[in-house]
Design an enzyme around this catalytic site. Sequence first.
Site, short mmCIF file in Angstrom:
data_model
loop_
_atom_site.label_atom_id
_atom_site.label_comp_id
_atom_site.label_asym_id
_atom_site.label_seq_id
_atom_site.Cartn_x
_atom_site.Cartn_y
_atom_site.Cartn_z
N ASP A 137 -7.73 -7.84 0.64
CA ASP A 137 -6.88 -7.90 1.82
C ASP A 137 -7.67 -7.35 3.00
O ASP A 137 -8.60 -6.56 2.82
CB ASP A 137 -5.60 -7.07 1.64
N ASP A 162 0.86 -1.17 0.00
CA ASP A 162 0.00 0.00 0.00
C ASP A 162 0.90 1.23 0.00
O ASP A 162 2.02 1.20 0.52
CB ASP A 162 -0.89 -0.02 1.24
#
Length: 376
Positions: free
Chosen positions: A271, A92
């Site tokens: 996720d 991320d």
Amino acid sequence: MEFKITCNDTSTQARTGIITTDHGQIETPIFMPVGTVGSVKGVHQTELSQDIDAKIILGNTYHLYLRPGTNIINQAGGLHKFINWNRAILTDSGGFQVFSLAENRKITDEGVTFRSHIDGSKHIFTPENVVETERIIGSDFMMALDECTPYPCTYDYASKSLEITHKWLARGVKRFKETEPLYGHSQAYFPIVQGSVYKDLRIKSAEFIASQDMAGNAIGGLSVGEPTEMMYEMIEVVNNILPKDKPRYLMGVGTPANIIEGVARGIDMFDCVMPTRNGRNGMLFTSQGTINIKNKKWENDFSPLDPEGTSFVDKYYSKAYLRHLLVSGERLAAQIASIHNLAFYLNLVKEIRRRIVDGTFASWKDGAVKKMSERI
């Protein structure tokens, strides 16, 4: 990175596929365990690969940038070597963490300045230096810097935030194309669709993201407190626009039911911290429904954690033993629960893939969602 669709469900938008990376192939739909600082909490890399069989895990740019720092990761030869993980990694961009963890942050067209949640030191993230940081980390999938809007937020806030996210994306794409991987394996760059729960903003963002023609695309800013049906509506709106021949990643989602419903709407990658975070607090996801193992009803239940479970912990340990460990404050409790939950999630997406291929996904879906949502 290459993506090949291998099967389409005839009744829903669900599909199976294969993502090929330099660190192996990933069958989709896939769930990705979260390893924020280079570690999936309480789980060894050998357990992740050999027992849970995770093909890909996550790291976070914000946390890894602050600690151990890019210098250490670069000296190690990248995150794969630093943590001894030879399968795929997605990072991320750290945008969400900046906005949720950092204090005294300031967002401008240039980027975001913030103070570390560790020591209060001042830093700046720009689209360009986030790309450079992710190059040093060496993840297989790099996420673009964006602003994740809170829920609720006004239309005006969401609109202005989206403008900044799109400006940052254009600069991030440019820097990505100007730079090369550092460790001999390829890296893919994923833009992120934003726009809160406003349909016209989501459409605008999806169209802009699709125009960037990157290897895959992500949907962010959901599962942040909005009603579940609203989240599903936004997924449908976005997936009607994002290209079908590229993987779609729904960030930070979610429950087993969310995953099933997301797959039905065309999502390929998921996720969430829920399997490990909830596991550490005593919540187990099982084939029969969700268990709070701390409840007294499990005190003398010597049956396996899940008779249909696929992990070694499901066969080795009973509900009574895990409850004993948890109420005693033993660290082993968190480890056992995390391994069990992650194995459950990976087995769930495996079952979803099987159902899509054999043509039973649509008939199986509603019953599975109901069962996964039950508390027992």
